[in-house]
Design an enzyme around this catalytic site. Structure first.
Site, PDB file in Angstrom:
ATOM      1  N   HIS A 113       0.819  -1.215   0.000  1.00  0.00           N
ATOM      2  CA  HIS A 113       0.000   0.000   0.000  1.00  0.00           C
ATOM      3  C   HIS A 113       0.850   1.262   0.000  1.00  0.00           C
ATOM      4  O   HIS A 113       2.018   1.262   0.413  1.00  0.00           O
ATOM      5  CB  HIS A 113      -0.922   0.005   1.225  1.00  0.00           C
ATOM      6  CG  HIS A 113      -0.167   0.070   2.537  1.00  0.00           C
ATOM      7  ND1 HIS A 113       0.342   1.239   3.053  1.00  0.00           N
ATOM      8  CD2 HIS A 113       0.169  -0.899   3.412  1.00  0.00           C
ATOM      9  CE1 HIS A 113       0.954   1.001   4.198  1.00  0.00           C
ATOM     10  NE2 HIS A 113       0.869  -0.306   4.442  1.00  0.00           N
ATOM     11  N   ARG A 162      -6.088   1.085   3.899  1.00  0.00           N
ATOM     12  CA  ARG A 162      -4.940   1.586   3.135  1.00  0.00           C
ATOM     13  C   ARG A 162      -4.594   0.652   1.974  1.00  0.00           C
ATOM     14  O   ARG A 162      -4.188   1.123   0.905  1.00  0.00           O
ATOM     15  CB  ARG A 162      -3.734   1.825   4.037  1.00  0.00           C
ATOM     16  CG  ARG A 162      -3.249   0.632   4.845  1.00  0.00           C
ATOM     17  CD  ARG A 162      -2.225   1.115   5.874  1.00  0.00           C
ATOM     18  NE  ARG A 162      -1.587   0.051   6.650  1.00  0.00           N
ATOM     19  CZ  ARG A 162      -2.058  -0.455   7.769  1.00  0.00           C
ATOM     20  NH1 ARG A 162      -3.231  -0.040   8.250  1.00  0.00           N
ATOM     21  NH2 ARG A 162      -1.385  -1.378   8.437  1.00  0.00           N
ATOM     22  N   GLU A 216      -1.577  -6.557   7.705  1.00  0.00           N
ATOM     23  CA  GLU A 216      -0.243  -6.366   8.267  1.00  0.00           C
ATOM     24  C   GLU A 216      -0.132  -7.184   9.556  1.00  0.00           C
ATOM     25  O   GLU A 216      -1.142  -7.505  10.186  1.00  0.00           O
ATOM     26  CB  GLU A 216      -0.024  -4.875   8.558  1.00  0.00           C
ATOM     27  CG  GLU A 216       1.313  -4.520   9.190  1.00  0.00           C
ATOM     28  CD  GLU A 216       2.508  -4.907   8.334  1.00  0.00           C
ATOM     29  OE1 GLU A 216       2.829  -6.129   8.320  1.00  0.00           O
ATOM     30  OE2 GLU A 216       3.124  -4.027   7.706  1.00  0.00           O
TER      31      GLU A 216
END
Length: 358
Positions: A113, A162, A216
């Site tokens: 991202h 994101r 993440e």
């Protein structure tokens, strides 16, 4: 529809319209850049051709509503404003029985991202859901330009905004002009309410699958802390160990090894079968979930993967052929000749486009 009619479109006007789009319009329209394309609607075909941006609308011969062949085109390399006419077959559709031939070369694109608001503030982000900065939006658009000539049939993202913003914004730059649509399969009601009832619209859409397994890695008690202040508090060596070791997690968080277990399992169970079926796939995710997948693709050791760095908004291209993944680097631009020399099928794909201009 008459057999042939000519319409002249102003490139300046198209650009002006595109730049006045809002971010919300970007998601649904995807027309920020001018490019050539060829598309068939039943027995009619629309072709954008170079030299004055002329639009030629005509009837195609022998069109069949039952054909599964997909036709589209991509810009050629001579200038940023040159487009092509004619039909180009996607490398993923060279199949006569619905399954890909063994010689098919399928594209897999990985994109971290763009810069997030917490990247900008130097904060540990992890699984906290923060959006992109203005720079992050620009990085996503630039990433889209870099991959604008590479076929994409499916998109996978994490559940975090994101990564989803990056995927959506990147696709506004794609020459195919298909609209990315997030699939809502959380429950039967969500699935029913987001159903598309037009087959033509479905053909002009790209399914986007969001999954938390691509998130993440969770940084535990470090999330929201300033990285420099954390290093001052716990010591640089301790923070470096939390961030860059393979199997040591931060307090109440995930190690890279733990992140890899979920990300690679998801890739093998859900994404790899799509590649095997001949679908070109893009994954927009995060530094650690993508490092985990790259570790699997490149057969890296735990020591090799911890030194792997991925820049925000830089796409990485892999070619999947005969069950093997081959890393082909990052396209540096939409007209880079080298991208189309990576494989025989992409080279032929590009050559056909170039031939149509002469």
């Amino acid at each position: 529809m008459p057999s042939s009619s000519i319409l002249y479109a102003s490139f300046d006007l198209m650009v002006a319209i595109a730049f006045h789009q809002t971010i919300g319009t970007l998601l649904s329209q995807g027309y920020l850049n001018n490019s050539g394309f060829h598309h068939e609607f039943g027995n009619a075909s629309v072709k954008l051709v170079p030299k004055g941006y002329k639009l030629n609308v005509g009837l195609s011969k022998g069109g069949s509503g039952t054909s599964n062949k997909r036709s589209f085109s991509v810009i050629q390399a001579s200038t940023a404003h040159t487009s092509v006419s004619g039909s180009v077959t996607s490398p993923s559709s060279n199949s006569t029985n619905g399954s890909p031939k063994k010689s098919n070369e399928i594209a897999l694109i990985l994109i971290r991202h763009g810069e997030s608001l917490w990247n900008e503030k130097n904060l540990f982000t992890g699984c906290v859901d923060v959006p992109l900065t203005r720079k992050g939006v620009e990085e996503a658009l630039e990433a889209g330009m870099r991959i604008s000539n590479i076929p994409i049939d499916m998109i996978y993202t994490s559940a975090l905004i994101r990564a989803q913003m990056t995927a959506m914004l990147a696709m506004t730059q794609h020459r195919r002009k298909k609209v990315p649509i997030i699939m809502h399969n959380e429950n039967e009601q969500a699935k029913s309410w987001s159903q598309i009832y037009s087959e033509d619209t479905k053909k002009q859409s790209i399914p986007v699958i969001a999954s938390w397994q691509l998130n993440e890695r969770m940084y535990g008690e470090l999330q929201g802390l300033n990285k420099q202040e954390t290093a001052d508090r716990y010591g640089k060596e301790q923070v470096h160990e939390w961030r860059r070791s393979y199997d040591i997690p931060p307090p109440n968080g995930e190690s890279l090894e733990m992140c890899a277990q979920r990300a690679v399992a998801y890739f093998r169970e859900h994404i790899e079968p799509q590649l095997l079926s001949g679908k070109n796939v893009m994954i927009a995710a995060h530094g650690n979930s993508l490092r985990s997948i790259i570790m699997y693709l490149d057969k890296l050791t735990s020591q090799e993967v911890i030194s792997l760095e991925l820049s925000t908004g830089i796409p990485m291209l892999y070619i999947f052929k005969e069950g093997k993944f081959m890393r082909r680097g990052s396209p540096t631009g939409p007209t880079e000749a080298g991208v189309y020399a990576y494989t025989k099928s992409l080279a032929q794909y590009r050559q056909k486009l170039d031939d149509m201009l002469h």
